[in-house]
Design an enzyme around this catalytic site. Structure first.
Site, mmCIF file in Angstrom:
data_model
loop_
_atom_site.group_PDB
_atom_site.id
_atom_site.type_symbol
_atom_site.label_atom_id
_atom_site.label_comp_id
_atom_site.label_asym_id
_atom_site.label_seq_id
_atom_site.Cartn_x
_atom_site.Cartn_y
_atom_site.Cartn_z
ATOM 1 N N TRP A 217 4.415 -0.116 -2.043
ATOM 2 C CA TRP A 217 4.287 -0.165 -2.950
ATOM 3 C C TRP A 217 5.409 -0.992 -4.052
ATOM 4 O O TRP A 217 4.380 -1.761 -4.618
ATOM 5 C CB TRP A 217 4.242 1.531 -3.626
ATOM 6 C CG TRP A 217 2.825 2.097 -3.496
ATOM 7 C CD1 TRP A 217 2.298 2.974 -2.700
ATOM 8 C CD2 TRP A 217 1.417 1.949 -4.719
ATOM 9 N NE1 TRP A 217 1.588 2.913 -2.657
ATOM 10 C CE2 TRP A 217 0.450 1.968 -4.337
ATOM 11 C CE3 TRP A 217 1.249 0.985 -5.634
ATOM 12 C CZ2 TRP A 217 -0.916 2.416 -4.336
ATOM 13 C CZ3 TRP A 217 0.751 0.983 -6.285
ATOM 14 C CH2 TRP A 217 -0.898 2.411 -5.668
ATOM 15 N N GLU B 116 4.542 -6.117 13.031
ATOM 16 C CA GLU B 116 4.698 -5.673 12.168
ATOM 17 C C GLU B 116 4.844 -3.745 12.792
ATOM 18 O O GLU B 116 5.121 -3.011 11.746
ATOM 19 C CB GLU B 116 2.588 -4.782 11.775
ATOM 20 C CG GLU B 116 1.960 -6.613 11.584
ATOM 21 C CD GLU B 116 2.201 -6.643 10.501
ATOM 22 O OE1 GLU B 116 2.258 -5.810 9.321
ATOM 23 O OE2 GLU B 116 2.240 -8.052 10.082
ATOM 24 N N TRP C 295 3.963 2.142 -9.846
ATOM 25 C CA TRP C 295 3.870 1.984 -8.870
ATOM 26 C C TRP C 295 3.888 3.899 -8.330
ATOM 27 O O TRP C 295 2.777 3.489 -7.684
ATOM 28 C CB TRP C 295 4.853 0.529 -8.217
ATOM 29 C CG TRP C 295 5.834 1.367 -8.253
ATOM 30 C CD1 TRP C 295 6.795 0.898 -9.209
ATOM 31 C CD2 TRP C 295 6.899 1.965 -7.624
ATOM 32 N NE1 TRP C 295 8.487 1.216 -9.143
ATOM 33 C CE2 TRP C 295 8.303 1.867 -8.493
ATOM 34 C CE3 TRP C 295 7.077 2.851 -6.563
ATOM 35 C CZ2 TRP C 295 9.126 2.701 -8.229
ATOM 36 C CZ3 TRP C 295 8.088 3.127 -5.837
ATOM 37 C CH2 TRP C 295 9.517 3.748 -6.542
ATOM 38 N N ASN D 282 -4.730 -2.545 5.894
ATOM 39 C CA ASN D 282 -3.839 -3.321 5.290
ATOM 40 C C ASN D 282 -3.695 -3.771 3.418
ATOM 41 O O ASN D 282 -2.995 -4.448 3.090
ATOM 42 C CB ASN D 282 -2.755 -3.850 6.124
ATOM 43 C CG ASN D 282 -1.555 -4.367 5.803
ATOM 44 O OD1 ASN D 282 -1.351 -3.424 4.786
ATOM 45 N ND2 ASN D 282 -1.315 -5.376 5.819
ATOM 46 N N TRP E 249 5.965 0.596 -18.244
ATOM 47 C CA TRP E 249 4.473 0.772 -18.196
ATOM 48 C C TRP E 249 3.246 1.249 -18.775
ATOM 49 O O TRP E 249 3.595 3.125 -19.542
ATOM 50 C CB TRP E 249 4.473 1.284 -16.199
ATOM 51 C CG TRP E 249 5.645 0.919 -15.382
ATOM 52 C CD1 TRP E 249 6.762 1.844 -15.298
ATOM 53 C CD2 TRP E 249 5.338 -0.660 -14.468
ATOM 54 N NE1 TRP E 249 6.918 0.493 -13.939
ATOM 55 C CE2 TRP E 249 6.415 -0.408 -13.923
ATOM 56 C CE3 TRP E 249 4.509 -0.961 -13.955
ATOM 57 C CZ2 TRP E 249 6.405 -1.404 -12.665
ATOM 58 C CZ3 TRP E 249 4.596 -2.352 -13.221
ATOM 59 C CH2 TRP E 249 5.653 -2.294 -12.584
ATOM 60 N N TRP F 9 7.672 -3.604 10.687
ATOM 61 C CA TRP F 9 8.399 -3.657 9.660
ATOM 62 C C TRP F 9 8.068 -1.830 8.909
ATOM 63 O O TRP F 9 8.753 -1.716 8.126
ATOM 64 C CB TRP F 9 6.954 -3.864 8.855
ATOM 65 C CG TRP F 9 6.616 -5.367 8.417
ATOM 66 C CD1 TRP F 9 6.272 -6.564 8.711
ATOM 67 C CD2 TRP F 9 7.616 -6.319 7.108
ATOM 68 N NE1 TRP F 9 6.361 -7.619 8.215
ATOM 69 C CE2 TRP F 9 7.291 -7.101 7.232
ATOM 70 C CE3 TRP F 9 8.047 -5.217 6.169
ATOM 71 C CZ2 TRP F 9 7.324 -7.907 6.045
ATOM 72 C CZ3 TRP F 9 8.637 -5.987 5.227
ATOM 73 C CH2 TRP F 9 8.213 -7.661 5.167
HETATM 74 C C1 LIG Z 1 0.774 -0.139 -0.986
HETATM 75 C C2 LIG Z 1 0.762 0.373 0.875
HETATM 76 C C3 LIG Z 1 0.807 1.631 1.649
HETATM 77 C C4 LIG Z 1 0.934 2.237 2.594
HETATM 78 N N1 LIG Z 1 1.485 2.855 3.242
HETATM 79 C C5 LIG Z 1 1.454 3.379 4.455
HETATM 80 C C6 LIG Z 1 1.822 5.193 5.284
HETATM 81 O O1 LIG Z 1 1.713 5.637 3.882
HETATM 82 N N2 LIG Z 1 1.972 4.842 6.435
HETATM 83 C C7 LIG Z 1 1.762 3.385 7.171
HETATM 84 O O2 LIG Z 1 2.127 4.256 8.470
HETATM 85 N N3 LIG Z 1 1.650 2.565 6.748
HETATM 86 C C8 LIG Z 1 1.509 2.613 4.977
HETATM 87 N N4 LIG Z 1 1.109 1.088 4.419
HETATM 88 C C9 LIG Z 1 1.320 -0.449 5.976
HETATM 89 C C10 LIG Z 1 -0.081 -0.535 6.075
HETATM 90 O O3 LIG Z 1 -0.783 -0.893 5.663
HETATM 91 C C11 LIG Z 1 -0.319 0.503 7.361
HETATM 92 O O4 LIG Z 1 0.626 0.956 9.065
HETATM 93 C C12 LIG Z 1 -1.464 -0.041 8.626
HETATM 94 O O5 LIG Z 1 -2.536 -0.566 7.855
HETATM 95 C C13 LIG Z 1 -1.755 1.007 9.038
HETATM 96 O O6 LIG Z 1 -3.012 0.089 10.165
HETATM 97 P P1 LIG Z 1 -2.928 -0.075 11.421
HETATM 98 O O7 LIG Z 1 -2.822 1.354 12.054
HETATM 99 O O8 LIG Z 1 -4.806 -0.758 12.147
HETATM 100 O O9 LIG Z 1 -2.121 -0.828 11.542
HETATM 101 P P2 LIG Z 1 -1.809 -2.358 13.138
HETATM 102 O O10 LIG Z 1 -2.391 -3.634 12.179
HETATM 103 O O11 LIG Z 1 -2.556 -1.841 14.015
HETATM 104 O O12 LIG Z 1 0.116 -2.378 13.137
HETATM 105 C C14 LIG Z 1 0.458 -1.070 14.091
HETATM 106 C C15 LIG Z 1 1.606 -0.307 13.224
HETATM 107 O O13 LIG Z 1 2.620 -1.113 12.500
HETATM 108 C C16 LIG Z 1 2.931 -0.762 11.250
HETATM 109 N N5 LIG Z 1 2.288 -1.064 9.788
HETATM 110 C C17 LIG Z 1 1.749 -2.142 9.980
HETATM 111 N N6 LIG Z 1 1.726 -2.847 8.840
HETATM 112 C C18 LIG Z 1 2.569 -2.621 8.731
HETATM 113 C C19 LIG Z 1 3.333 -2.463 6.896
HETATM 114 N N7 LIG Z 1 3.085 -3.619 6.598
HETATM 115 N N8 LIG Z 1 4.530 -1.353 7.057
HETATM 116 C C20 LIG Z 1 5.046 -0.222 7.611
HETATM 117 N N9 LIG Z 1 3.995 -0.891 8.869
HETATM 118 C C21 LIG Z 1 3.157 -1.222 9.135
HETATM 119 C C22 LIG Z 1 1.568 0.947 11.352
HETATM 120 O O14 LIG Z 1 2.845 1.779 11.953
HETATM 121 C C23 LIG Z 1 0.792 0.648 12.019
HETATM 122 O O15 LIG Z 1 0.210 1.385 12.953
HETATM 123 C C24 LIG Z 1 1.050 1.188 3.658
HETATM 124 C C25 LIG Z 1 0.882 -0.242 3.501
HETATM 125 C C26 LIG Z 1 1.136 -0.984 1.422
HETATM 126 C C27 LIG Z 1 0.119 -2.035 1.178
#
Ligand SMILES: Cc1cc2nc3c(=O)[nH]c(=O)nc-3n(C[C@H](O)[C@H](O)[C@H](O)COP(=O)(O)OP(=O)(O)OC[C@H]3O[C@@H](n4cnc5c(N)ncnc54)[C@H](O)[C@@H]3O)c2cc1C
Length: 480
Positions: A393, A285, A370, A352, A317, A288
């Site tokens: 998005w 993640e 979007w 997420n 849209w 990602w």
């Molecule tokens: C529509 C949408 C918008 C989002 N906007 C943001 C945003 O503005 N900022 C943001 O940091 N993340 C964003 N995310 C990604 C993700 O949802 C969040 O990073 C995550 O929910 C953060 O929770 P956590 O720190 O507990 O993540 P954990 O699950 O603990 O993951 C650890 C770290 O990995 C990174 N990460 C995890 N999942 C993703 C992912 N899918 N994409 C990119 N990085 C990821 C984050 O930095 C996160 O803190 C978005 C996802 C979606 C679907």
């Protein structure tokens, strides 16, 4: 030599490349600076949750820096255009010979940095733009043909190979310590403001999002000690505290991605792709996050509001303001979507799985652009980050790189039953439904029809089945 270190989304003293490099090179002290650009921030859709969290972290940073004789100066100028002159003036006043900063990869930020660099070089000062935000600079990992990766899995394989090639035992190449005390320059730190004009100081949740790098490290430690091994199995359930909630800290650089990966790897006998399933998945993640920084850099159009897949620019849209308002406020009549949006509005964060459900609902069920959802999230999220937000998005709208195929559309009720089976998460944010059982709660208009009049809840604003068919048709029609 005296160095000026310009902090941006790297609000920490430990494992900060620019700060570490400046500190080891400057024998006549180091000055820190942060630039506040309220108008520009608003143009970039930053919201009060993020700005207030930033100010609190800045205060912590200022104290940590002061303890090692590095004063933090604060420069306020409405837009990026004012930054080069403001920093040049500060460098002159504080007698700095060199500027150090960690690169940012968004288009406007890169242009700002180029202008600053030009002004400093013209004045005969050295400039050191460094890489810090991800493990490998965007674009360094390339496909066999030398191109930019546009698909996650091959980039991840390449990332793992490159990571393993960093020699063992060279911990300092991965995580750097905070610098020791620097020579005193006699320059006084500025007071970090309590608020920034135009950003409501009340929109802040210090109870949920404590500031400071010590706290970020504690949060990381607590996650690794108690939850990381179950991460893969539990991460998709919003009612379970299974993820790290480190995203606000990573977005502002209060903790570094290297600190995260190193701590996870240390808990997994040094492995990144075998051993604990939870650790392997969590590191993926984090990759990602790096993937989206890479996309942002290689394909700058995504940071200028364009679809990664150009054909989707032809989609027309819908433009229904009432639907958009209902989505924003969590009044769609789909409990899981409403709970998600209320979590965002109340806490500045959304799980997420829910981000994917809410984004899919806006783009496929309501068929709204979007970019409107992206802006709203940007404005509300405490972890708002252009790369990850845009990536998420465009993934959900099927317009992005390596995105959800346009014909695979989330059914919000099925998602709700699968990922909040007992309905506990919904009950937390949609108290109107707290009396319903775990079957009724996912679709009250159908399954609790007899109670509906008393519930003070809403009919669904859209018919999912019809909306799905319509979205598929419309998205199919623009395919080349
Ligand atoms: C529509 C949408 C918008 C989002 N906007 C943001 C945003 O503005 N900022 C943001 O940091 N993340 C964003 N995310 C990604 C993700 O949802 C969040 O990073 C995550 O929910 C953060 O929770 P956590 O720190 O507990 O993540 P954990 O699950 O603990 O993951 C650890 C770290 O990995 C990174 N990460 C995890 N999942 C993703 C992912 N899918 N994409 C990119 N990085 C990821 C984050 O930095 C996160 O803190 C978005 C996802 C979606 C679907």
């Amino acid at each position: 030599m005296r160095a000026l270190v310009w902090f941006r989304c790297d609000l920490r003293t430990r494992d900060n490349t620019a700060l570490a490099e400046a500190s080891s090179a400057a024998d006549d002290g180091v000055i820190g600076v942060f630039t506040i650009c309220p108008d520009q921030w608003r143009e970039h859709d930053w919201g009060a949750m993020k700005v207030n969290f930033l100010l609190r972290n800045l205060r912590e940073l200022s104290e940590s820096l002061a303890s090692i004789n590095i004063p933090l100066k604060i420069v306020t100028t409405p837009r990026f255009a004012g930054v080069p002159d403001a920093l040049d003036t500060l460098a002159r006043e504080c007698e700095c010979d060199a500027l150090y900063f960690n690169r940012e990869y968004e288009v406007n930020e890169q242009r700002r940095d180029e202008r600053v660099e030009a002004v400093f070089r013209k004045a005969g000062r050295k400039v050191y733009p460094l890489h810090d935000k991800t493990h490998f600079p965007p674009g360094e990992l390339r496909t066999q043909q030398g191109g930019w990766y546009t698909v996650f899995s091959p980039l991840k394989r390449s990332w793992r190979e490159a990571f393993k090639a960093i020699p063992e035992g060279e911990g300092c190449k991965r995580v750097r310590r905070a610098p020791s005390a620097r020579p005193d320059t006699g320059v006084k730190p500025d007071k970090v403001p309590e608020k920034v004009e135009g950003f409501d100081p009340e929109a802040d949740r210090p109870d949920l999002w404590k500031a400071g790098e010590d706290h970020a490290r504690d949060r990381l430690r607590a996650f690794i000690d108690a939850r990381i091994d179950d991460y893969k199995d539990k991460r998709d359930f919003p009612g379970v505290n299974a993820t790290s909630t480190l995203s606000p800290y990573l977005a502002l650089g209060v903790i570094s991605p290297r600190q995260c990966v190193e701590a996870a790897r240390a808990a997994n006998n040094g492995q990144i792709d075998s051993g604990s399933k939870g650790v392997v998945h969590w590191i993926d993640e984090l990759v990602w996050r790096e993937f989206y920084q890479h996309i942002l850099t290689g394909f700058p159009r995504v940071s200028m509001g364009s679809a990664f897949k150009r054909e989707y620019e032809r989609v027309t849209w819908d433009d229904d303001e009432e639907m958009f308002e209902a989505w924003k406020e969590g009044r769609t009549g789909f409990p899981i979507v409403d709970a998600a949006m209320r979590q965002l509005n109340q806490t500045g964060w959304m799980h997420n799985r829910l981000r994917m459900i809410a984004a899919s609902f806006l783009t496929k069920d309501l068929f709204l652009d979007w970019r409107r959802g992206e802006r709203y999230f940007m404005n509300r999220l405490v972890d708002a980050d252009l790369g990850s937000n845009n990536g998420g998005w465009q993934w959900s709208a099927s317009t992005g790189t390596d995105a959800q195929p346009y014909f695979r559309i989330f059914n919000p009720t099925a998602q709700s039953e699968r990922f909040d089976p007992e309905g506990d998460f919904i009950r937390r944010f949609v108290p109107e439904l707290k009396g319903l059982d775990c079957k009724q709660i996912h679709a009250p208009h159908e399954r609790a029809r007899h109670l509906f009049a008393k519930l003070d809840y809403l009919e669904p604003i859209v018919d999912h089945k019809k909306a799905r068919e319509r979205a598929i048709k419309a998205l199919e029609s623009v395919k080349p």
